[in-house]
Design an enzyme around this catalytic site. Structure first.
Site, PDB file in Angstrom:
ATOM      1  N   HIS A 194     -16.559   9.685   0.383  1.00  0.00           N
ATOM      2  CA  HIS A 194     -15.162   9.683  -0.057  1.00  0.00           C
ATOM      3  C   HIS A 194     -14.611   8.298  -0.379  1.00  0.00           C
ATOM      4  CE1 HIS A 194     -14.636   8.557   4.149  1.00  0.00           C
ATOM      5  NE2 HIS A 194     -13.465   8.068   3.809  1.00  0.00           N
TER       6      HIS A 194
HETATM    7  C1  UD1 Z   1      -8.077   7.469   4.096  1.00  0.00           C
HETATM    8  C2  UD1 Z   1      -8.374   6.068   4.635  1.00  0.00           C
HETATM    9  C3  UD1 Z   1      -9.865   5.902   4.833  1.00  0.00           C
HETATM   10  C4  UD1 Z   1     -10.435   7.012   5.706  1.00  0.00           C
HETATM   11  C5  UD1 Z   1     -10.075   8.353   5.068  1.00  0.00           C
HETATM   12  C6  UD1 Z   1     -10.596   9.521   5.854  1.00  0.00           C
HETATM   13  C7  UD1 Z   1      -6.829   4.318   3.817  1.00  0.00           C
HETATM   14  C8  UD1 Z   1      -6.719   3.156   2.918  1.00  0.00           C
HETATM   15  N1  UD1 Z   1      -7.955   5.066   3.667  1.00  0.00           N
HETATM   16  O1  UD1 Z   1      -8.692   7.564   2.822  1.00  0.00           O
HETATM   17  O2  UD1 Z   1     -10.098   4.663   5.483  1.00  0.00           O
HETATM   18  O3  UD1 Z   1     -11.829   6.885   5.799  1.00  0.00           O
HETATM   19  O4  UD1 Z   1      -8.646   8.416   4.994  1.00  0.00           O
HETATM   20  O5  UD1 Z   1     -10.347  10.700   5.184  1.00  0.00           O
HETATM   21  O6  UD1 Z   1      -5.954   4.554   4.614  1.00  0.00           O
HETATM   22  N2  UD1 Z   1      -5.427  14.338   0.085  1.00  0.00           N
HETATM   23  C9  UD1 Z   1      -5.283  15.700   0.204  1.00  0.00           C
HETATM   24  N3  UD1 Z   1      -4.935  16.174   1.436  1.00  0.00           N
HETATM   25  C10 UD1 Z   1      -4.722  15.376   2.502  1.00  0.00           C
HETATM   26  C11 UD1 Z   1      -4.861  13.989   2.337  1.00  0.00           C
HETATM   27  C12 UD1 Z   1      -5.230  13.496   1.138  1.00  0.00           C
HETATM   28  O7  UD1 Z   1      -5.475  16.447  -0.737  1.00  0.00           O
HETATM   29  O8  UD1 Z   1      -4.395  15.888   3.585  1.00  0.00           O
HETATM   30  C13 UD1 Z   1      -5.823  13.793  -1.240  1.00  0.00           C
HETATM   31  C14 UD1 Z   1      -4.660  13.201  -1.983  1.00  0.00           C
HETATM   32  O9  UD1 Z   1      -4.735  13.567  -3.301  1.00  0.00           O
HETATM   33  C15 UD1 Z   1      -4.844  11.705  -1.849  1.00  0.00           C
HETATM   34  C16 UD1 Z   1      -6.347  11.570  -1.673  1.00  0.00           C
HETATM   35  O10 UD1 Z   1      -6.776  12.769  -1.019  1.00  0.00           O
HETATM   36  O11 UD1 Z   1      -4.371  11.001  -2.963  1.00  0.00           O
HETATM   37  C17 UD1 Z   1      -6.741  10.399  -0.839  1.00  0.00           C
HETATM   38  O12 UD1 Z   1      -6.022  10.375   0.412  1.00  0.00           O
HETATM   39  P1  UD1 Z   1      -5.568   8.985   1.075  1.00  0.00           P
HETATM   40  O13 UD1 Z   1      -4.894   9.240   2.373  1.00  0.00           O
HETATM   41  O14 UD1 Z   1      -4.830   8.183   0.064  1.00  0.00           O
HETATM   42  O15 UD1 Z   1      -6.915   8.226   1.326  1.00  0.00           O
HETATM   43  P2  UD1 Z   1      -8.331   8.734   1.830  1.00  0.00           P
HETATM   44  O16 UD1 Z   1      -9.269   8.663   0.698  1.00  0.00           O
HETATM   45  O17 UD1 Z   1      -8.220  10.038   2.557  1.00  0.00           O
END
Ligand code: UD1
Length: 349
Positions: A194
């Protein structure tokens, strides 16, 4: 009173052993960085975590906006609660946003899992780690190389305490329960990817998928993060998903650790998974050029594989090297939560 912050999936298994061991009054604050049931709620249910006292409900956006949104949402909550200390864990945006808010108001700040460094500033987590460690009062570390990193950055030795790894407390507590979970009868590999560095680059993601296909006939299970799934769909990469790779929804915690334990090999770019596989003695291949957790390569079962084309070779090597018994990593023993609670209570006196 203490504010204990969580926000994203890898935070929940770290706050759990802290909250279980603290005798001080705690407010559990969820920033809402992760909000899907599979990414958040299911962990609260399985870990037996109390419902957050406050959910800031920030949701997704760019890293900058998300960090700013968390600060804006947390400040009034902070001012209303006037906590004596703020405890943050890990390296996600919620970690940095809340510690920065607390520091502005002169409250004691404690960073759990301090001092990890990949030395790769293109990773958002590395920036979160560097900044959080510069402004936290008490730095609780999971392994000794973290102390060296912090000392080199000018942090005083007296602010650093080795407490072990709280994520492993949760793993050891719940593995017996995870044993009852169903896993495939035949040999399989488990895949998680991811990191923006891997999955936000169309060409690289395509190459990784091709390379995973070369592991056939080994079947692979890939519980895909929403970010990865979205990119595969948006870029029409479905046709590159090989036949031996089954994409499934993100697994809940018990299913995931159950699958890790039963896997022939785990292929990942996650930080926590490198640690969990090390403790279980499961061969791990990390598809990254660096790791902020080098102890998983020196004492554990992890190997770095920066070039996706080399995944098959790395997998073969790791499977051959599988240890007969899991390695022992100092203080990754299930007692980190108790040590962290002691340190937090000490700083409050
Ligand atoms: C975040 C952390 C990363 C961790 C990861 C675990 C930061 C910079 N990154 O990355 O260190 O390893 O979490 O998962 O804080 N989304 C959903 N549902 C959710 C959450 C997110 O659909 O419940 C989607 C959204 O479109 C979002 C994307 O996933 O834009 C990424 O989520 P985000 O929290 O921005 O970062 P992660 O890639 O999850």
């Amino acid at each position: 009173m203490i504010d204990l912050i969580c926000g994203a999936r890898p935070n929940f298994m770290k706050v759990d052993p802290i909250i279980r061991n603290l005798s001080e009054k705690v407010r559990l604050i969820h920033t809402g960085q992760h909000y899907d049931y599979a990414m958040s709620g299911s962990f609260f249910d399985q870990l037996g975590l109390p419902k957050p006292d406050i959910n800031l409900g920030v949701g997704s956006s760019t890293i900058t906006v998300q960090t700013a949104d968390i600060m804006k949402a947390y400040e009034p909550v902070f001012l209303q609660g006037k906590p004596d200390a703020v405890v943050v864990v890990g390296d996600v945006n919620s970690t940095l946003a809340c510690v920065l808010t607390a520091v502005r108001h002169g409250t004691s700040t404690i960073h759990v899992e301090a001092g990890l460094r990949s030395f790769d500033r293109t990773m958002p987590e590395e920036i979160n780690r560097l900044l959080t460690d510069q402004i936290s009062d008490l730095l609780l570390i999971t392994s000794q190389e973290a102390r060296e990193n912090l000392l080199k950055e000018g942090r005083p030795d007296g602010s650093i305490v080795m407490v072990g790894n709280p994520m492993i407390d949760t793993l050891l507590r719940l593995l017996p329960e995870a044993d009852a979970r169903e896993v495939p009868d035949d040999k399989f590999g488990l895949v998680t990817l991811h990191r923006p560095g891997n999955v936000d680059d169309r060409q690289l993601l395509g190459k990784i998928l091709d390379s995973l296909g070369m592991l056939a006939p080994l079947s692979l299970i890939f519980p895909a993060h929403p970010r990865t799934l979205k990119n595969i769909q948006n870029w029409d990469l479905q046709s590159r998903v090989p036949h031996n790779l089954t994409m499934v929804k993100p697994m809940d915690y018990l299913d995931f650790i159950g699958h890790q334990q039963a896997a022939e090999v785990v292929i990942t770019d996650s930080g926590g998974v490198q640690e969990e596989t090390s403790v279980m003695g499961v061969p791990c291949v990390t598809v990254r050029p660096n790791t902020e957790r080098p102890i998983t390569c020196t004492l554990g079962t992890n190997i770095l594989c920066p070039d996706p084309l080399e995944i098959p070779e790395a997998v073969e090597k790791q499977i051959k090297k599988r240890p007969a018994v899991p390695p022992i990593i100092p203080l990754w023993d299930g007692g980190a939560g108790a040590r962290i609670a002691c340190e937090i209570e000490r700083i409050l006196k």
